[in-house]
Scaffold this active site. Structure first.
Site, short mmCIF file in Angstrom:
data_model
loop_
_atom_site.label_atom_id
_atom_site.label_comp_id
_atom_site.label_asym_id
_atom_site.label_seq_id
_atom_site.Cartn_x
_atom_site.Cartn_y
_atom_site.Cartn_z
N ASP A 284 36.83 16.43 28.68
CA ASP A 284 37.47 17.60 29.33
C ASP A 284 37.73 17.28 30.93
OD1 ASP A 284 37.67 19.30 27.12
OD2 ASP A 284 35.58 19.50 26.97
N GLU A 287 40.19 13.73 30.88
CA GLU A 287 41.59 13.88 30.31
C GLU A 287 42.22 15.08 30.72
OE1 GLU A 287 40.59 11.40 26.12
OE2 GLU A 287 40.48 13.48 25.96
N TYR A 288 41.85 16.52 31.03
CA TYR A 288 42.37 17.67 31.27
C TYR A 288 42.10 18.02 32.83
CZ TYR A 288 42.34 17.11 26.11
OH TYR A 288 42.50 16.66 24.91
N ASN A 367 39.59 26.23 23.14
CA ASN A 367 38.61 26.93 22.38
C ASN A 367 37.44 27.28 22.99
OD1 ASN A 367 38.60 24.07 21.72
ND2 ASN A 367 36.79 24.71 20.36
N TYR A 368 37.01 26.32 24.17
CA TYR A 368 35.41 26.46 24.69
C TYR A 368 35.61 26.84 26.22
CZ TYR A 368 31.46 24.94 22.32
OH TYR A 368 30.34 24.93 21.57
N TYR A 370 32.74 26.59 29.64
CA TYR A 370 31.92 26.06 30.27
C TYR A 370 31.42 26.59 31.51
CZ TYR A 370 32.58 22.26 26.74
OH TYR A 370 32.68 21.46 25.69
N ASP A 427 25.03 11.61 44.58
CA ASP A 427 24.87 10.56 45.80
C ASP A 427 23.60 10.94 46.33
OD1 ASP A 427 25.36 8.94 47.89
OD2 ASP A 427 27.39 9.70 48.17
N GLU A 467 20.32 -2.83 39.14
CA GLU A 467 21.21 -2.02 38.43
C GLU A 467 20.91 -2.22 36.72
OE1 GLU A 467 25.09 -2.60 39.72
OE2 GLU A 467 24.99 -0.80 41.05
NI NI Z 1 29.43 23.23 20.64
#
Ligand code: NI
Length: 617
Positions: A284, A287-288, A367-368, A370, A427, A467
């Site tokens: 999300d 990509e968006y 649909n979600y 957050y 950071d 690392e």
């Molecule tokens: Ni879920």
């Protein structure tokens, strides 16, 4: 807002417009190009006052992605280049375009007719980022993979009746369907899934929060002071809410803890292999762009109490600035007992109230929904919490059939097992730039000499020196946590000052590491990563996860195996919320909460909240 812009202040409308003008003048793009991202190109340090915008554009006529920096002070483009083989994020307008393309396509219309749907305008088609599955006809195209629903007549639930097995596949650059993946008709669910109800319960009395003396915070532009906390609120179109320069006032100075904190990437892989459902792997952020999808919050609805809102500027795909009013909410919350001690024999009790500063934003992605919540407590603790609500992604299932990889949530509706995997980037700057990380494990000592009663618990601290050693998983049996220390700054006990990262709810991913989503979201296989700071290492799945073949981001960067001991370091925490939807998650899921904490661990000489006023005599 003050006239002079602080280096970390989000871009305003004038600056966005200027960046657009610079790119239109010097970017060499044709008129078809759209603006994926115009967002502050942040300096790392406050001392750098120049204002710059990171700009990414997509040109559909050539299917090319361009990015670079518009230097707003110097009025020029810096490092502007075509990014070979990279696909820009999908802006909301392009997402909507997919729906329009499908509704007008004769083949899609006849696929709907086969399902008894006569009016394509009642069908919602979402063109999701398609991932990278090695399909020959998809290579080199700008793709979206469609998922479809019949919207309910009341208009309150577009997702109530999934049109299962029907997946139009789009070439968004060409503005057309390239094919329709149709895996067979499944009857539409009978219930339209209404959300708004006629008879709300009548006996819920009002709660109102009153702060007659006003809030305890002070705000100057985007700078916030609250109790002993100092921080700056920032914004990125990609990550949404960003916090800068988090510090706590102690010993007559502001002691730094983090330079920058954000939710840097997320992925939601779904666990059903059938039909086109394996394509559901939403990144999300990458990509968006969560920051572009922030809600305008409303007092009394989203937020309760004495609220200070912050607005941010984003833009549409033409580059026209768009204001998101009330994008960030800040307020104080009472949080129960802070600390308490009673001398019962003397009848004396000392008790304080805990209070926290809450800084949050909420985004709606299809649909979600957050919510990303940051909590600052009087005792130096920082809490991070994701709140998830909205509609669990539904698909249709034939009557009488049992769900294999999900659960029935309503008649004819199933929702598949999935995970919400968030990568938070910190950071670090615990009392300065040079920090180290230790893993702290606890272990039972063997019973015998020196441990006669079998109660001895060993405390094992391991320095994560490079690392290659700093890719770690949670360990319930060892009560594991991680501590960021500064060996150059000692507390009154002579120990390095530190902050510990205390995990909360979490899970491991189930997707095979060699699966298409596993390769693209390599970050999700470890709960903790530590890297040496590098300016361009911001996003753990890389800068361009859309349609990426995988391998970018954290797994790639750590191949350098840079040293981490007493270095300038970045800590990445992966929070995996595992979710098999229940009938009670339908039609709208009650908010679920998942988070973790940063707690001072020898950072202070004693409980820093001892000076909080007692509430009793
Ligand atoms: Ni879920």
């Amino acid at each position: 807002m003050p006239a002079t812009r602080h280096p970390f202040d989000p871009l305003d409308d004038t600056e966005i417009a200027k960046a657009v003008a610079i790119v239109k003048r010097d970017g060499g793009l044709d008129g078809s190009a759209w603006f994926e991202t115009i967002s502050l190109d942040e300096p790392r340090r406050e001392a750098d006052p120049s204002r710059r915008a990171y700009v990414c554009c997509y040109e559909p006529t050539s299917n090319r992605t361009f990015a670079g920096v518009a230097d707003l002070d110097a009025d020029k483009l810096v490092g502007w280049r075509h990014l070979e083989g990279q696909q820009a994020r999908i802006p909301p307008e392009e997402f909507g375009m997919a729906c329009d393309i499908a509704r007008a396509d004769p083949e899609f219309i006849s696929a709907l007719e086969m399902r008894g749907i006569a009016d394509p305008s009642k069908v919602l088609v979402e063109g999701w980022a398609a991932g990278h599955f090695g399909v020959a006809e998809e290579e080199g195209r700008r793709l979206a993979y469609g998922h479809c629903w019949l919207m309910n007549a009341a208009g309150d639930n577009p997702y109530g009746r999934p049109i299962a097995n029907l997946h139009p596949v789009f070439d968004l650059a060409a503005g057309k369907l390239i094919r329709i993946d149709d895996f067979g008709v499944i009857p539409l669910p009978p219930d339209p899934g209404p959300i708004r109800r006629d008879n709300p319960r009548p006996d819920l009395k009002e709660i109102s929060i009153s702060q007659p003396d006003g809030p305890s915070f002070a705000v100057d532009g985007y700078a916030v002071r609250w109790q002993k906390w100092h921080l700056r609120i920032g914004y990125s179109l990609r990550e949404g809410l960003v916090l800068h320069d988090i510090g706590y006032e102690d010993k007559s100075r502001v002691r730094p803890i983090m330079k920058r904190a954000s939710m840097a990437e997320m992925v939601v892989p779904y666990g059903d292999p059938a039909g086109g459902n394996f394509r559901r792997n939403a990144f999300d952020t990458g990509e968006y762009g969560i920051g572009n999808l922030l809600d305008s919050l409303t007092l009394g609805c989203d937020c309760l109490g004495h609220i200070r809102y912050f607005d941010v500027w984003t833009h549409d795909w033409h580059g026209t600035p768009r204001l998101i009013k009330n994008a960030v909410c800040m307020h104080e919350e009472d949080f129960g007992i802070g600390w308490k001690f009673s001398v019962v024999s003397a009848g004396q009790t000392s008790v304080t109230r805990s209070r926290r500063l809450v800084i949050s934003s909420v985004c709606t992605i299809g649909n979600y929904v957050y919510g990303f919540f940051w909590y600052f407590y009087l005792d130096g603790t920082i809490g991070v919490e994701v709140k998830a609500t909205g509609i669990p992604f539904p698909t249709g299932i034939a009557p009488g059939e049992a769900s294999t990889y999900g659960e029935l949530v309503a008649p004819g509706v199933e929702s598949h097992v999935h995970q919400h995997v968030f990568s938070f980037r910190f950071d670090m700057a615990v009392d300065g730039d040079r920090n180290s990380v230790k893993e702290v494990d606890f272990a039972a000592k063997p019973m015998g000499a020196g441990n006669l009663h079998g109660n001895a618990v060993a405390i094992n601290e391991t320095l994560l020196a490079r690392e290659s050693e700093a890719q770690r998983e949670m360990n319930f049996g060892a009560a594991r946590y991680w501590k960021v220390i500064n060996a150059n700054s000692l507390n009154r006990l002579g120990a390095p000052v530190g902050y510990k990262l205390v995990p909360g709810v979490n899970a491991m991913p189930f997707q095979h590491p060699d699966s298409p989503v596993g390769r693209r979201a390599g970050f999700m296989y470890k709960h903790l990563w530590v890297t040496q700071y590098a300016a361009d290492e911001l996003y753990p799945a890389g800068w361009f996860p859309n349609q990426h073949a995988g391998g970018d981001g954290l797994p790639k960067w750590v191949q350098a195996d840079r040293p981490l001991d007493n270095e300038d370091i970045v800590v990445w925490y992966t929070l995996n919320y595992h979710h098999l939807p229940r009938p009670e998650d339908w039609p709208v899921q009650p908010t679920v909460y998942a988070g973790f904490h940063w707690m001072p661990s020898g950072f202070f000489d004693e409980n820093p909240a001892m000076d909080v006023p007692l509430r009793n005599r």
